[in-house]
Motif scaffolding. Structure first.
Motif, PDB file in Angstrom:
ATOM      1  N   ALA A   1      -1.053  -9.922  13.671  1.00 15.37           N
ATOM      2  CA  ALA A   1      -1.774  -8.653  13.850  1.00 15.37           C
ATOM      3  C   ALA A   1      -1.269  -7.626  12.849  1.00 15.37           C
ATOM      4  CB  ALA A   1      -1.605  -8.151  15.285  1.00 15.37           C
ATOM      5  N   CYS A   2       0.033  -7.639  12.564  1.00 17.89           N
ATOM      6  CA  CYS A   2       0.551  -6.661  11.589  1.00 17.89           C
ATOM      7  C   CYS A   2       0.843  -7.314  10.240  1.00 17.89           C
ATOM      8  CB  CYS A   2       1.839  -6.019  12.118  1.00 17.89           C
ATOM      9  SG  CYS A   2       1.509  -4.878  13.487  1.00 17.89           S
TER      10      CYS A   2
ATOM     11  N   ASN B   1       0.839  -3.059   4.534  1.00 20.37           N
ATOM     12  CA  ASN B   1      -0.395  -2.302   4.416  1.00 20.37           C
ATOM     13  C   ASN B   1      -0.729  -1.515   5.679  1.00 20.37           C
ATOM     14  OD1 ASN B   1      -1.033  -4.409   6.029  1.00 20.37           O
ATOM     15  ND2 ASN B   1      -2.742  -5.189   4.803  1.00 20.37           N
ATOM     16  N   LEU B   2       0.203  -1.326   6.585  1.00 23.94           N
ATOM     17  CA  LEU B   2      -0.042  -0.455   7.728  1.00 23.94           C
ATOM     18  C   LEU B   2       1.296  -0.004   8.327  1.00 23.94           C
ATOM     19  CD1 LEU B   2      -1.063  -2.327  10.985  1.00 23.94           C
ATOM     20  CD2 LEU B   2      -0.004  -3.447   9.022  1.00 23.94           C
ATOM     21  N   PHE B   3       1.187   1.018   9.194  1.00 29.16           N
ATOM     22  CA  PHE B   3       2.362   1.507   9.904  1.00 29.16           C
ATOM     23  C   PHE B   3       2.351   0.941  11.322  1.00 29.16           C
ATOM     24  CE2 PHE B   3       1.479   4.884   6.808  1.00 29.16           C
ATOM     25  CZ  PHE B   3       2.712   4.977   6.204  1.00 29.16           C
ATOM     26  N   GLN B   4       3.511   0.784  11.854  1.00 33.01           N
ATOM     27  CA  GLN B   4       3.566   0.358  13.266  1.00 33.01           C
ATOM     28  C   GLN B   4       4.836   0.909  13.901  1.00 33.01           C
ATOM     29  OE1 GLN B   4       2.041  -0.092  15.971  1.00 33.01           O
ATOM     30  NE2 GLN B   4       0.859  -1.815  15.141  1.00 33.01           N
TER      31      GLN B   4
ATOM     32  N   GLN C   1      -0.248  -9.339   7.854  1.00 29.50           N
ATOM     33  CA  GLN C   1      -1.424 -10.013   7.322  1.00 29.50           C
ATOM     34  C   GLN C   1      -1.672  -9.501   5.902  1.00 29.50           C
ATOM     35  OE1 GLN C   1      -3.572  -7.215   7.091  1.00 29.50           O
ATOM     36  NE2 GLN C   1      -1.851  -6.299   8.190  1.00 29.50           N
TER      37      GLN C   1
ATOM     38  N   VAL D   1       6.993  -1.462  20.442  1.00 29.61           N
ATOM     39  CA  VAL D   1       5.758  -1.183  21.175  1.00 29.61           C
ATOM     40  C   VAL D   1       5.981  -1.454  22.671  1.00 29.61           C
ATOM     41  CG1 VAL D   1       3.334  -1.845  21.465  1.00 29.61           C
ATOM     42  CG2 VAL D   1       4.369  -1.805  19.177  1.00 29.61           C
TER      43      VAL D   1
ATOM     44  N   ALA E   1       0.844  -1.195   0.000  1.00 27.28           N
ATOM     45  CA  ALA E   1       0.000   0.000   0.000  1.00 27.28           C
ATOM     46  C   ALA E   1       0.875   1.239   0.000  1.00 27.28           C
ATOM     47  CB  ALA E   1      -0.913   0.009   1.212  1.00 27.28           C
ATOM     48  N   ARG E   2       1.977   1.166   0.717  1.00 22.53           N
ATOM     49  CA  ARG E   2       2.935   2.275   0.739  1.00 22.53           C
ATOM     50  C   ARG E   2       4.290   1.686   0.427  1.00 22.53           C
ATOM     51  NH1 ARG E   2       0.817   7.236   3.382  1.00 22.53           N
ATOM     52  NH2 ARG E   2      -1.337   6.678   3.771  1.00 22.53           N
TER      53      ARG E   2
END
Lengths: 838, 342
Positions: B222-223, B232-235, B225, B239, B116-117
């Protein structure tokens, strides 16, 4: 030229207008429209899907974020596509719709950021919850660890977590934190320590993260994308509808312009065709006119009339006129000289009088019917009431075209074309061509007329020449006869003296005498007729002279005849001879009386006429000037043209043999011509004749002696030597002289006279001698006398008309030459003049 | 809130056992057996790239390997993204045009189009943006469009190919289009795990399947996937445990997305990378700080999951990760790497 200069801007303007209509008439781009609508739809669908997927992801039902990513990607694309949605608007509305587009895109952007944060937070949350599930799953597994000391605390944590999950309130969070605190403080075996530590970390993370994630979920659910997209869609559809309506209006305008242009093209086409047709018609009309013109060129005079008729017929037939009329005007353009009319066979109309037509055309006063100087009435019915309308209607015609024809700038005639069955409108070009045709006709008519005039002139010249030839011949013959007659009559007289007793010889002699006298009368008349040039005229007043002649006439005419005199003038004078003038009156009246067989009334008029132009009369031309006109009118049968032509020839007579000599009118002609006048005869068969004598009027005042002339001056016993080789003439002369108060001494022989003179030269006061004598001519005698007495006045008398050299005459003392026969008046004047001069 | 309402019904059915109840509540997937259906897996198999024009792919491939795309003809795209070596350069950090190491580890170009990015900081959304940035970046290929296009136009073969494909000579958009088309074709389907997901139960071993279950159970899923198993996401990196703490110094690159957005919340936030072909694209992390997968999995568990994993679990997970290596042009990337390494 002006039209061409206008053409470019007009075309450019039209093009601009059409282009403007085309641009404005373009429907808002259909592709863009579809794209915009699609993008809006997509945006809303994706938003719905995104919100659903966010909830599913939060609930753990959606286990990957690909759908979220693809929804966001799709929304971003849709947002980008919306940027072109402002194409339907302009001005302030465009700014507004742009604002809404940007607001929508901004909402998408905000949503994207929210969802990105949600994904990260949710992943952590899910991870922690997952771990809880794992640990609790391990704990609840039957084969797993037994209930060990921290199990109670773990259960309490699970319970608190469940409460927090169920109602994420602050007290629930506090509860979970408290449970976690108790778990932390609970005694834990070393083996379980990492698990407890992890539970504690994850539990605290859940407490920290869950409200954040739920808040993100709530915010993403409440994202204003749908509202903004909805309001954008409303506005867009409204604007699109308006733009489409406006475009529709411009398309209708464009269509209207196209229809107008098509109609104009059609109109131009029709006009072009009409022009071509009229051009064709004009060409054929031109051809017809050219043919008519060509026809006239070689037409002999005798057939010109026929040619004009034929030409008129062709012209009228070609143009569809029912009647064609050509009128030629006189010199002053106020009178009709000639006219021709053609009527279509079968057409009935009262033949128009050219004079009436001229009146109508000349006095045309109705405005709006004049074209190119012509009068064109397409429909007489539509004329306003007036003399024009009534006069034209009287002819029974429907339309009227009157084309004046001008030669050298003035009217010489006009051509009229009428229709009867239907109205007709003539084109300007036709009128111009018809004017040409009219000129051709008038030219032809003029030509015919001038031909006729020329022929008449030739005839008159011929006539004049003949008259002169006859006069010369007759004069010579008459002179010889005069002398012979003198001898015959003289001897006859002597013979009668000796035959005093009635006897057959005396009767014979008397008959000879009678016939001789008549012959002498005829000879006198011939001599009068043929007399030429050397007469002396004085100004005389016409009226008293004519009146005196009429008085004499009245006495001699039978009672059945009366003479009516009409003297319109007083005191007008002419240069002439009273006696001759009287002779003219008497001869004309005699002729008139004979023409009327001695019954009825003769009209004699005397007036003064002014002739500004040279006029052509029946027997000669009349130069311009003032004239005294003597007119004698009879009510006789009139004359045929042939008779009229020869009427003034000597010996030409229509009377029965013995009734006339045929010299009366010839004498009249001679005298009038001698006076510088002209004769004019007007005669209509069956309607009598009028003989007009035109004498030039003079302004010279009548001289004093002219009055004396009326009463001849008388002598006072002066002795006159009279010499003539013819005894009767001597006798006549002696008698005449005696009656005039003189003492005549007559001799038949010049030699005897000379002898008498020599005997006593001073016995005579004046010598009167004949010229032509056998022994010694008058001139020779005069020479001899002159030598002796130069002061003696000598008057020569001659019957011959030949010229006499005056210088020679004066050298021998001849003072004057008198013509035979001697008349008392001229003689008296002559004698008185020379005796007084002496 | 509504989430919780839906879950309330589920709660009633599992009220008997509290723990079981919680387990089912917080993680429905975990409540099922290990042998559950693959239909509802959080990972989807990759499919062959969509219909792309082969001629454009060929042109893109040629340019991808052409050093003329860089200033002074120094380096090509393939210099850092070697297709025969998993689409990367196996360095911790690639070397820039100035000879110094770059800030980030080079990610593999394989399956890049599925992300996605792009890049570690997710600062590009499209391959076009990213490609252009690489071409013009002074520390990367250091070229300019006028220079680059002039070189391409000087080449009659390029001229002819561009003319045939685009109806004209090389232009910015055309060059990018060809490059991107080629990169989109760089997908690696047919990984053994994908075949497993499609129903080939025996495509992976039991141990590998066990590794997958652990992958999900520990929360890696969780990330990592989706179709690209990440991307497809930032993290946030760290954490639970800050991996940078023990280093002492923090480089700018370690700040992650913060350097792009400036948001405090974006400090140390990175794009979650894809795990496809992860076995053959060592070293790992944005700075290539993890040389092996075992190391990387342990670091991840510690910093992201707040756990210390038993060694055998790490092994199983690494085995599972081994099933994610796909094939390019019909041949497994594994084989390539093997051949390369030999």
């Amino acid at each position: 030229m002006r039209a061409r200069r206008l053409l470019a801007p007009v075309l450019a303007g039209l093009l601009l207008l059409l282009t403007y209509f085309l641009v404005e008439g373009a429907t808002p781009d259909a592709v863009l429209h579809e794209r915009t609508l699609g993008a809006l739809r997509q945006l809303m669908l994706d938003e719905a899907a995104l919100q659903r997927d966010v909830l599913r992801a939060r609930a753990g039902l959606l286990r990957n974020y690909d759908p979220l990513v693809s929804s966001l990607e799709s929304m971003r694309e849709a947002g980008e596509q919306l940027r072109t949605a402002d194409h339907v608007a302009s001005g302030s509305t465009q700014i507004e719709i742009k604002r809404r587009i940007e607001a929508t895109i901004a909402a998408v952007h905000d949503q994207e950021n929210l969802v990105e944060t949600f994904k990260s937070g949710n992943a952590v949350l899910r991870n922690s919850l997952n771990y809880f599930g794992y640990v609790l799953g391990q704990a609840s597994t039957p084969g797993g660890s037994p209930r060990e000391p921290p199990a109670e605390e773990i259960a309490a944590v699970a319970n608190a977590l469940l409460r927090l999950m169920q109602e994420p309130q602050d007290d629930a969070a506090v509860g979970l934190m408290t449970a976690l605190g108790r778990l932390e403080r609970s005694p834990t075996s070393g083996e379980q320590r990492p698990t407890v530590e992890a539970l504690l970390t994850h539990g605290r993370l859940v407490v920290a993260t869950l409200p954040q994630v739920d808040d993100l979920v709530a915010r993403s659910q409440a994202a204003p994308i749908r509202d903004r997209a909805g309001s954008l869609q409303d506005m867009y559809l409204d604007l699109y509808g308006r733009a489409a309506a406006r475009a529709g209006m411009f398309r209708i305008l464009l269509y209207s312009v196209a229809v107008a242009l098509a109609a104009y093209v059609g109109y131009l086409f029709l006009r072009l065709r009409a022009n071509a047709r009229s051009l064709q018609e004009r060409l054929t009309l031109e051809k017809t006119i050219a043919e008519i013109s060509a026809q006239f060129i070689h037409l002999p005079r005798a057939r010109i009339d026929e040619g004009i008729q034929d030409g008129l017929a062709r012209l009228a037939r070609h143009t569809g006129a029912d009647a064609a009329c050509i009128v030629v005007l006189g010199d002053a353009a106020t009178s009709v000289k000639d006219s021709r009319l053609w009527l279509r066979p079968g057409v009935r109309m009262p033949a128009p009088r050219p004079e009436d037509m001229l009146m109508v055309a000349e006095r045309w006063s109705v405005e709006g019917y004049e074209r190119q100087g012509c009068v064109h009435v397409p429909e007489i019915q539509s004329l306003p009431d007036g003399p024009e309308k009534s006069q034209l209607q009287a002819l029974g015609i429907r339309s009227w075209l009157c084309i004046p024809i001008g030669l050298a700038g003035r009217w010489s005639g006009f051509l009229t074309l009428d229709t009867i069955s239907s109205a007709k409108r003539w084109s300007d070009d036709d009128i111009a061509l018809l004017r040409t045709a009219g000129e051709i006709f008038t030219n032809a008519i003029e030509r015919e007329r001038s031909e006729a005039e020329r022929q008449a002139l030739e005839a008159r010249v011929h006539q004049g020449e003949r008259l002169e030839a006859i006069g010369t011949l007759a004069g010579g013959v008459a002179h010889e006869f005069n002398n012979i007659l003198g001898a015959i009559l003289g001897y006859c007289e002597i013979g009668l003296e000796s035959l005093k007793q009635p006897s057959a010889p005396r009767r014979h002699m008397q008959q000879i005498m009678k016939a001789g006298k008549r012959a002498q009368g005829i000879v006198d008349q011939i001599l009068t007729f043929s007399r030429r040039g050397d007469r002396e005229y004085r100004p005389i007043e016409a009226t008293p002279v004519v009146a005196e002649a009429l008085d004499l006439l009245r006495a001699s005419l039978p009672a059945t005849l009366s003479i009516r005199s009409h003297f319109a003038v007083e005191g007008v004078r002419l240069l002439g001879n009273a006696t001759e003038l009287q002779q003219v009156v008497m001869n004309l009246c005699t002729n008139a009386a004979q023409a009327m067989d001695g019954r009825g009334a003769i009209d004699v008029s005397l007036d003064s006429v002014e002739s500004p132009d040279e006029r052509s009369l029946s027997h000669g031309d009349l130069p311009p000037g003032r004239y005294i006109r003597l007119a004698v009118t009879d009510a006789g049968p009139g004359m045929e043209p042939v008779v009229m032509e020869r009427i003034f020839e000597p010996f030409f007579t229509t009377k029965r043999p013995g009734r006339g000599t045929g010299l009366g009118l010839a004498t009249v002609h001679g005298i009038v011509t001698q006076h510088g006048g002209t004769m004019n005869v007007i005669s209509h068969q069956g309607a009598g004749s009028t003989f007009e004598a035109y004498f030039p009027q003079t302004d010279e005042v009548a001289r004093e002696d002219a009055r004396v002339e009326a009463t001849a001056p008388l002598g006072h016993g002066e002795t006159i030597l009279l010499v003539d080789d013819e005894t009767p003439l001597v006798m006549v002369g002696e008698e005449m002289l005696a009656s005039l108060g003189y003492e005549p001494v007559g001799f038949q022989k010049s030699t005897a006279a000379l002898a008498a003179f020599h005997a006593d030269p001073h016995r005579f006061d004046l010598v009167l001698t004949d010229e032509i004598m056998p022994d010694m001519t008058g001139t020779e005698l005069a020479t001899a006398l002159h030598q002796v007495r130069p002061d003696l006045p000598i008057v020569l008398v001659t019957g011959h008309i030949g010229p006499v050299r005056s210088s020679g005459l004066e050298a021998v003392g001849i003072r004057e030459v008198l013509k035979k026969p001697l008349l008392s008046n001229p003689l008296a004047n002559c004698l008185a003049k020379h005796l007084r001069a002496k | 809130m509504r989430v919780l309402h839906t879950q309330r019904s589920q709660r009633r059915t599992v009220r008997l056992a509290l723990a079981g109840c919680i387990a089912s509540l917080v993680c429905p997937a975990a409540a099922g057996s290990l042998a559950e259906s693959v239909d509802n897996e959080p990972i989807m198999p990759v499919t062959q790239a969509a219909e792309l024009a082969p001629a454009k792919i060929a042109l893109g491939r040629k340019m991808f390997h052409d050093v003329r795309l860089s200033r002074d003809d120094k380096v090509s795209c393939a210099g850092c993204h070697d297709l025969s070596r998993g689409g990367a350069d196996h360095r911790a950090q690639s070397v820039g045009s100035d000879g110094r190491p770059l800030d980030f580890n080079a990610s593999t170009v394989f399956n890049a189009g599925l992300n996605a990015r792009l890049n570690w900081r997710g600062n590009f959304r499209t391959l076009e943006e990213q490609n252009e940035a690489v071409l013009l970046d002074p520390r990367l290929m250091n070229s300019t469009w006028p220079e680059l296009l002039a070189k391409l136009r000087a080449d009659t073969e390029y001229q002819a190919t561009f003319k045939a494909l685009y109806g004209g000579g090389p232009e910015r958009e055309r060059v990018l289009d060809a490059l991107v088309t080629f990169q989109r074709s760089l997908v690696t389907p047919d990984a053994r795990f994908d075949r497993y997901l499609r129903g080939e139960r025996d495509a992976i071993t039991a141990e590998e399947a066990r590794g997958y279950q652990l992958f999900k159970a520990y929360g890696c899923i969780a990330c990592h996937q989706g179709i690209n198993i990440g991307g497809n996401l930032f993290q946030k990196f760290g954490v639970f445990h800050d991996p940078f703490a023990q280093r002492g110094t923090t480089r700018a690159a370690d700040l992650g997305r913060y350097t792009v957005t400036g948001n405090e919340s974006d400090r140390h936030v990175f794009r979650v990378p894809s795990l496809r072909n992860v076995t053959i694209t060592a070293p790992y992390f944005h700075d290539g700080s993890a040389g092996s997968l075992h190391e990387a999995v342990a670091v991840m568990a510690r910093s992201q999951l707040g756990r210390e994993l038993p060694q055998q679990d790490v092994d199983l997970i690494v085995r599972f990760l081994g099933t994610l290596t796909g094939a390019y042009q019909g041949r497994s990337l594994d084989a390539r790497s093997d051949r390369e390494s030999r």
